[in-house]
Design a protein around this motif. Sequence first.
Motif, PDB file in Angstrom:
ATOM      1  N   ILE A 103       0.910  -1.192   0.071  1.00 48.86           N
ATOM      2  CA  ILE A 103      -0.153   0.112  -0.015  1.00 48.86           C
ATOM      3  C   ILE A 103       0.929   1.275   0.060  1.00 48.86           C
ATOM      4  CG2 ILE A 103      -1.818   1.279   1.268  1.00 48.86           C
ATOM      5  CD1 ILE A 103      -2.821  -1.453   2.333  1.00 48.86           C
ATOM      6  N   PHE A 104       0.629   2.096  -1.154  1.00 48.26           N
ATOM      7  CA  PHE A 104       1.619   3.256  -1.275  1.00 48.26           C
ATOM      8  C   PHE A 104       1.146   4.434  -0.345  1.00 48.26           C
ATOM      9  CE2 PHE A 104       2.014   0.198  -4.703  1.00 48.26           C
ATOM     10  CZ  PHE A 104       3.491   0.335  -4.910  1.00 48.26           C
ATOM     11  N   GLN A 105       2.098   5.606  -0.390  1.00 47.78           N
ATOM     12  CA  GLN A 105       1.772   6.663   0.155  1.00 47.78           C
ATOM     13  C   GLN A 105       0.436   7.460  -0.441  1.00 47.78           C
ATOM     14  OE1 GLN A 105       5.216   9.470   0.323  1.00 47.78           O
ATOM     15  NE2 GLN A 105       6.321   8.079   1.373  1.00 47.78           N
ATOM     16  N   ASP A 106       0.534   7.378  -1.660  1.00 52.04           N
ATOM     17  CA  ASP A 106      -0.962   7.963  -2.334  1.00 52.04           C
ATOM     18  C   ASP A 106      -1.689   6.782  -2.396  1.00 52.04           C
ATOM     19  OD1 ASP A 106       0.916   7.112  -4.053  1.00 52.04           O
ATOM     20  OD2 ASP A 106       0.740   8.693  -5.427  1.00 52.04           O
ATOM     21  N   ALA A 107      -2.754   6.827  -3.089  1.00 52.31           N
ATOM     22  CA  ALA A 107      -3.700   5.886  -3.073  1.00 52.31           C
ATOM     23  C   ALA A 107      -3.376   4.782  -4.402  1.00 52.31           C
ATOM     24  CB  ALA A 107      -4.895   6.240  -2.925  1.00 52.31           C
TER      25      ALA A 107
END
Lengths: 263, 260
Positions: free
Chosen positions: B85-89
């Motif tokens: 799961i990345f920093q931005d969606a």
Amino acid sequence: MKKLLRSAGWPLGVLLAVLALWQGACVAFKIPGYILPAPPAVWAAVIERHESLINAFRITALEAAGGYAMSIMVGVIIAFFFAQSPVIRRSFFPYTILLQTVPIVAVAPLILMWFGSGLRSVMLVAFIICLFPIIANTTQGLITVPKNLVDLFTMSNASRAQVLLKLRFPHAVPNLFVGLRISAGISVIGAITGEFFASSNAVGQGGLGYSITYANSQLQTDYLFALVLTASALGFLFFFIVIFFEWLFLHQWHEAAMKPEAE
Amino acid sequence: MSDSPSTPPFISLTDVTKTWASGSTVLDRVLLTVAKGDFISLIGPSGCGKSTLLKLLSGLSPLTSGRITLDGMAPDAAREIMSFIFQDATLLPWRTVLGNVELGLELERKTTREQRRAKCADLLKLVGLADVASHYPRQLSGGMKMRVSIARALATRPKILLMDEPFGALDEMTRDFLNEEVLRLRENDRFTTFFVTHSVAEAVFLSTRIIVLRAKPGRIEREIPVPFPFPRTASLRSAPEYLALVGEVSAALRAVKALA
């Protein structure tokens, strides 16, 4: 609808002003009709020769659309190829710029010599002139996918084909439409230019470009103006068809896509 | 470390070192073992390599030296059981919420379209997104987007979840809410988690262990176990022992910042 009328009001006003100036100039300076026909004379030519105008419109539309469609297919395939590696791009991209820089009027006589006159040669001219904007814009979209999205696909063990078709291509669609808009207008220019050189001159087979050279040689300037108007109408038609498809494909998800009327 | 000596740990990092091409060392001989079901928060000053560590665990970036095994596999082989799961969606803007959640299963090509649809629709119900299933990402708030991103990560039923500061850009209320949401989802699935964050409160609320890293080069400075039992609820945030631990971790973080 009210909004549409209001936004159409201003350009319509400009049109009326130009027509009035034009008419005024023709009367005031007594310009002869074979140099600058007055608006009513052009309109009369449109009415009188509408059959040949419609016929020429149909032929040129077919040529432009054919070349345009080919340029989309070939352009997108070339862009897919370019998206595969920076080495490929660096090796081949300079040559695609040739498509843009070599004047089409210099190439058209060669096409006539190699492929003869007729529909196919004119389509080829339109194709060449449309190709570059499609390649350049689509490639741009394919290679500017955010790194995190590529990583996301890598984490799912996506294949190269999946990355291309499910990530890169959808991401490039807005860019593709930028290219499509540019090429829509110039496909008509390409077809008309092509006809100057390579149109079939059989009766009823000449498009707008061919008819323009004919009208010019016969000093039928009112007909010439009618032909130019028809050519512009064709360009408009193509452009708005593209705008419609752009809206259709992009309005739901793309921020920059044209807002629907309700806005 | 809770495993008996005869069974190898679920995840182990042995002398994990990462050096950039420029020669600077981001991570220096990191040693860590993680038991199944652990929730590990990685916290430390910027440049301590916490995000890099996630990239190494996911196999997105290769190790310079050392060894990582995840459930007996090397990182690239372990992708099947991992989600990131990345920093931005990082949602695909041209897909609906449901389409985004389906992505992982779709790329795996192990399920039919109908199976995917059904599975992901259930998952959206579970995370409370069922009524926006047909919305496009641009119609959602930042917190909603992140929930979709979490749902997408969980759709493939991962055993390991890697989260890189997922709530960093959200306001505090949304962040607290999503913290509780993550714990609730963890009750169902018991995924083992690595969680990078800058927020001490968040780390204490979520974790079973907090790893404090120091920078230049990145090294594990301290390990702080979090003893609070699960399931944890919002009321934990006002418990004195929670506040005391937040204080302790903050002090540890200040100490490593002073080192750099």
